[in-house]
Motif scaffolding. Structure first.
Motif, PDB file in Angstrom:
ATOM      1  N   SER A  12      32.014  26.402  39.807  1.00  0.00           N
ATOM      2  CA  SER A  12      32.994  27.490  39.863  1.00  0.00           C
ATOM      3  C   SER A  12      34.194  27.317  39.566  1.00  0.00           C
ATOM      4  CB  SER A  12      32.781  28.197  41.261  1.00  0.00           C
ATOM      5  OG  SER A  12      33.262  27.313  42.120  1.00  0.00           O
ATOM      6  N   ARG A  73      36.680  32.189  43.860  1.00  0.00           N
ATOM      7  CA  ARG A  73      35.508  32.897  44.247  1.00  0.00           C
ATOM      8  C   ARG A  73      35.714  34.423  44.056  1.00  0.00           C
ATOM      9  NH1 ARG A  73      38.050  29.974  48.448  1.00  0.00           N
ATOM     10  NH2 ARG A  73      36.712  28.325  49.399  1.00  0.00           N
ATOM     11  N   LEU A  74      36.708  35.048  43.990  1.00  0.00           N
ATOM     12  CA  LEU A  74      36.832  36.560  43.557  1.00  0.00           C
ATOM     13  C   LEU A  74      38.107  36.843  42.859  1.00  0.00           C
ATOM     14  CD1 LEU A  74      35.539  39.420  44.040  1.00  0.00           C
ATOM     15  CD2 LEU A  74      36.914  39.360  46.086  1.00  0.00           C
ATOM     16  N   GLU A  76      39.424  40.564  41.513  1.00  0.00           N
ATOM     17  CA  GLU A  76      39.268  42.111  41.238  1.00  0.00           C
ATOM     18  C   GLU A  76      40.533  42.625  40.515  1.00  0.00           C
ATOM     19  OE1 GLU A  76      37.256  43.653  45.503  1.00  0.00           O
ATOM     20  OE2 GLU A  76      39.426  42.922  45.695  1.00  0.00           O
ATOM     21  N   ALA A  90      35.382  43.943  39.884  1.00  0.00           N
ATOM     22  CA  ALA A  90      35.302  42.709  40.939  1.00  0.00           C
ATOM     23  C   ALA A  90      34.217  41.651  40.168  1.00  0.00           C
ATOM     24  CB  ALA A  90      34.682  43.113  42.017  1.00  0.00           C
ATOM     25  N   GLU A  92      32.704  37.939  40.990  1.00  0.00           N
ATOM     26  CA  GLU A  92      32.384  37.242  42.256  1.00  0.00           C
ATOM     27  C   GLU A  92      31.891  35.835  41.800  1.00  0.00           C
ATOM     28  OE1 GLU A  92      29.912  36.896  46.409  1.00  0.00           O
ATOM     29  OE2 GLU A  92      29.794  38.761  45.256  1.00  0.00           O
ATOM     30  N   ARG A  94      29.858  32.642  42.817  1.00  0.00           N
ATOM     31  CA  ARG A  94      28.990  32.133  43.867  1.00  0.00           C
ATOM     32  C   ARG A  94      28.486  30.719  43.363  1.00  0.00           C
ATOM     33  NH1 ARG A  94      25.147  36.824  46.413  1.00  0.00           N
ATOM     34  NH2 ARG A  94      26.747  38.228  46.790  1.00  0.00           N
TER      35      ARG A  94
END
Length: 167
Positions: A12, A73-74, A76, A90, A92, A94
């Motif tokens: 990630s 992680r995120l 937006e 959004a 995301e 994982r």
């Protein structure tokens, strides 16, 4: 709601490094032919990118604003396409073993897109987002495994936090 996912063969922190680089925005997002930072340090909350979209002889501009960022992680975003309205996107991340599952959830907020939100519109968003996720995966997977951060200070700061190497 248009929700799509893509398994990216990279951790990630490498996916985040691409998302956090404002210079790469036009390479993974489907639609813009060019983009440039206008406010803040991308991807800090409130940072904005201006972009141009061309469709045949027609062109228009828009602005994407970071509404929330949790490094690694995120992310937006709110895309404002002028008369076409705004959309929430959004993204995301994982962890999935040594890889990353990237999930995109996009839906119209305001304007004609929001008023006319329907299953056919979601189908178009699915097609667009499938292509966008493939472009993102291609960019991430072709980048060097170490370093390679070409963004500004905020992009490097967010990439360091996502990798667990920063405050």
């Amino acid at each position: 709601m248009a929700v799509r996912h893509q398994l990216v063969e990279a951790p990630s922190d490498r996916v985040w490094a691409v998302l956090a680089d404002p210079g790469l925005y036009g390479r993974w997002v489907v639609g813009p032919t060019g983009s440039r930072p206008v406010d803040g340090d991308w991807p800090d909350e409130g940072a904005r990118l201006e972009y141009t979209v061309r469709l045949g002889p027609f062109s228009g501009s828009g602005v994407t604003t970071v509404r929330s960022a949790d490094p690694g992680r995120l992310l937006e975003l709110e895309a404002d396409s002028g008369r076409l309205g705004t959309a929430r996107i959004a993204i995301e991340l994982r962890p999935w073993g040594a890889n990353t599952l990237v999930i995109v959830d996009e839906h119209p907020l305001r304007g004609p897109g929001g008023a006319l939100h329907s299953a056919p519109l979601d189908a178009l968003l699915h097609v667009r987002n499938r292509r966008m996720l493939r472009r993102l995966a291609d960019l991430v997977e072709e980048r060097p495994r170490t370093g390679g951060h070409t963004g500004g200070p905020a992009a490097r700061r967010h990439a360091a936090r996502a990798a667990g190497n920063g405050p």
